[in-house]
Design a protein around this motif. Structure first.
Motif, PDB file in Angstrom:
ATOM      1  N   GLU A   1       0.630  -1.254   0.054  1.00  0.00           N
ATOM      2  CA  GLU A   1      -0.090  -0.002   0.008  1.00  0.00           C
ATOM      3  C   GLU A   1       0.706   1.231   0.030  1.00  0.00           C
ATOM      4  O   GLU A   1       0.498   2.403  -0.676  1.00  0.00           O
ATOM      5  CB  GLU A   1      -1.020   0.094   1.323  1.00  0.00           C
ATOM      6  N   LEU A   2       1.956   1.305   0.697  1.00  0.00           N
ATOM      7  CA  LEU A   2       2.951   2.423   0.691  1.00  0.00           C
ATOM      8  C   LEU A   2       3.384   2.812  -0.556  1.00  0.00           C
ATOM      9  O   LEU A   2       3.623   3.767  -1.117  1.00  0.00           O
ATOM     10  CB  LEU A   2       4.075   2.105   1.708  1.00  0.00           C
TER      11      LEU A   2
ATOM     12  N   LEU B   1       2.069   1.959  -3.536  1.00  0.00           N
ATOM     13  CA  LEU B   1       1.156   2.301  -4.262  1.00  0.00           C
ATOM     14  C   LEU B   1       0.728   3.713  -4.265  1.00  0.00           C
ATOM     15  O   LEU B   1       0.782   4.443  -4.988  1.00  0.00           O
ATOM     16  CB  LEU B   1      -0.178   1.283  -4.052  1.00  0.00           C
ATOM     17  N   SER B   2       0.774   4.063  -2.889  1.00  0.00           N
ATOM     18  CA  SER B   2       0.544   5.587  -2.705  1.00  0.00           C
ATOM     19  C   SER B   2       1.602   6.582  -2.876  1.00  0.00           C
ATOM     20  O   SER B   2       1.408   7.622  -3.257  1.00  0.00           O
ATOM     21  CB  SER B   2       0.171   5.764  -1.019  1.00  0.00           C
ATOM     22  N   LEU B   3       2.868   6.072  -3.079  1.00  0.00           N
ATOM     23  CA  LEU B   3       3.896   6.978  -3.360  1.00  0.00           C
ATOM     24  C   LEU B   3       4.165   6.710  -4.886  1.00  0.00           C
ATOM     25  O   LEU B   3       5.027   7.691  -5.388  1.00  0.00           O
ATOM     26  CB  LEU B   3       5.155   6.365  -2.707  1.00  0.00           C
TER      27      LEU B   3
END
Length: 275
Positions: free
Chosen positions: A123-124, A126-128
């Motif tokens: 998720e990290l 993806l968010s970055l």
């Protein structure tokens, strides 16, 4: 050694003989057991297979990479401990010891969620915007190294903290007065004084990582085979105890050579003077 101390050491010596020396001797004896007596056929079978040699090299490399990862993570934490007050020091020690109170199996299975496609790492990323879709680090060497670094991190933090706790802060003050900056003070004062603890931590981390069967099997999976998995296959699946013993002796000698080198460096007279 004074003769009056021998009775006090006798129980420890007997336990070491019964539960370490004797099983180790039996292991070595099994490894030389051939069809017609003493034989090196099991060592030849293991060392003569390129796949097995690659597995051995990968096992040693895993230990080295984990040592590097824990060193890069553990030194800043140990330095934070050294610069902190009493309350923060207690918190750092507590947070360092707390994972060790949990079973290694539990911590390993917790990493399945962390490394999964919908875990926090994915998720990290993806968010970055680093990845365009969810990724999984399960059954990869990268995921295994991350897991081993977290599991074995206390093994390097605690010895370094023990070494730094004996460092007189007047030494760093003198370096700063002489014009040394933070990095130079660290490299010329703190790091040499912390090196005995660092070497002890390297020994513990490397030994733990190289023999961690559960974590290697669960996180590494079938695509990443290491020596402990080979030993398990020979014992639990193929029931070839002599070959499994030979593989175990090769692993013991390979890791033992590296550990002996580190131990020799740690006992150097200049380092002993810092301890």
């Amino acid at each position: 050694m004074r003769s009056s101390n021998v009775p006090l050491l006798l129980p420890m010596l007997l336990l070491s003989l019964a539960f370490f020396a004797t099983p180790l001797a039996l292991l070595v004896a099994y490894s030389f057991a051939g069809k017609s007596g003493f034989s090196l056929e099991h060592y030849a079978a293991f060392l003569g297979d390129p796949f097995n040699l690659r597995v051995l090299i990968n096992t040693l490399r895993l230990g080295v990479l984990t040592v590097i990862g824990t060193t890069l993570t553990g030194i800043p934490i140990a330095l934070l401990y050294w610069h902190s007050g009493a309350r923060l020091r207690q918190a750092i020690v507590f947070l360092t010891l707390m994972p060790m109170l949990t079973s290694n199996v539990v911590r390993t299975f917790a990493w399945i969620v962390i490394l999964g496609r919908h875990g926090p790492i994915s998720e990290l990323l993806l968010s970055l915007g680093i990845t365009g879709q969810p990724i999984s680090l399960m059954f990869t060497e990268t995921g295994l190294i991350l897991t081993m670094c977290q599991i074995d991190l206390p093994l390097i933090i605690l010895p370094v903290i023990a070494s730094l706790s004996r460092v007189d802060k007047q030494l760093t003050d003198a370096a700063e007065v002489s014009g040394a900056g933070p990095w130079r003070t660290f490299l010329t004062v703190l790091l040499p004084l912390a090196l005995p603890g660092l070497l002890a931590g390297w020994i513990l981390v490397f030994a733990s990582t190289s023999a961690s069967f559960v974590t290697q099997a669960v996180i590494g999976g079938a695509r990443n085979v290491y020596v402990p998995q080979l030993i398990y296959r020979e014992v639990g699946v193929l029931f070839d105890w002599p070959l499994a013993s030979a593989i175990a002796v090769v692993l013991l000698m390979s890791t033992g050579a590296l550990l002996l080198s580190l131990s020799t460096i740690a006992r150097h007279r200049r380092l002993v003077g810092h301890a």
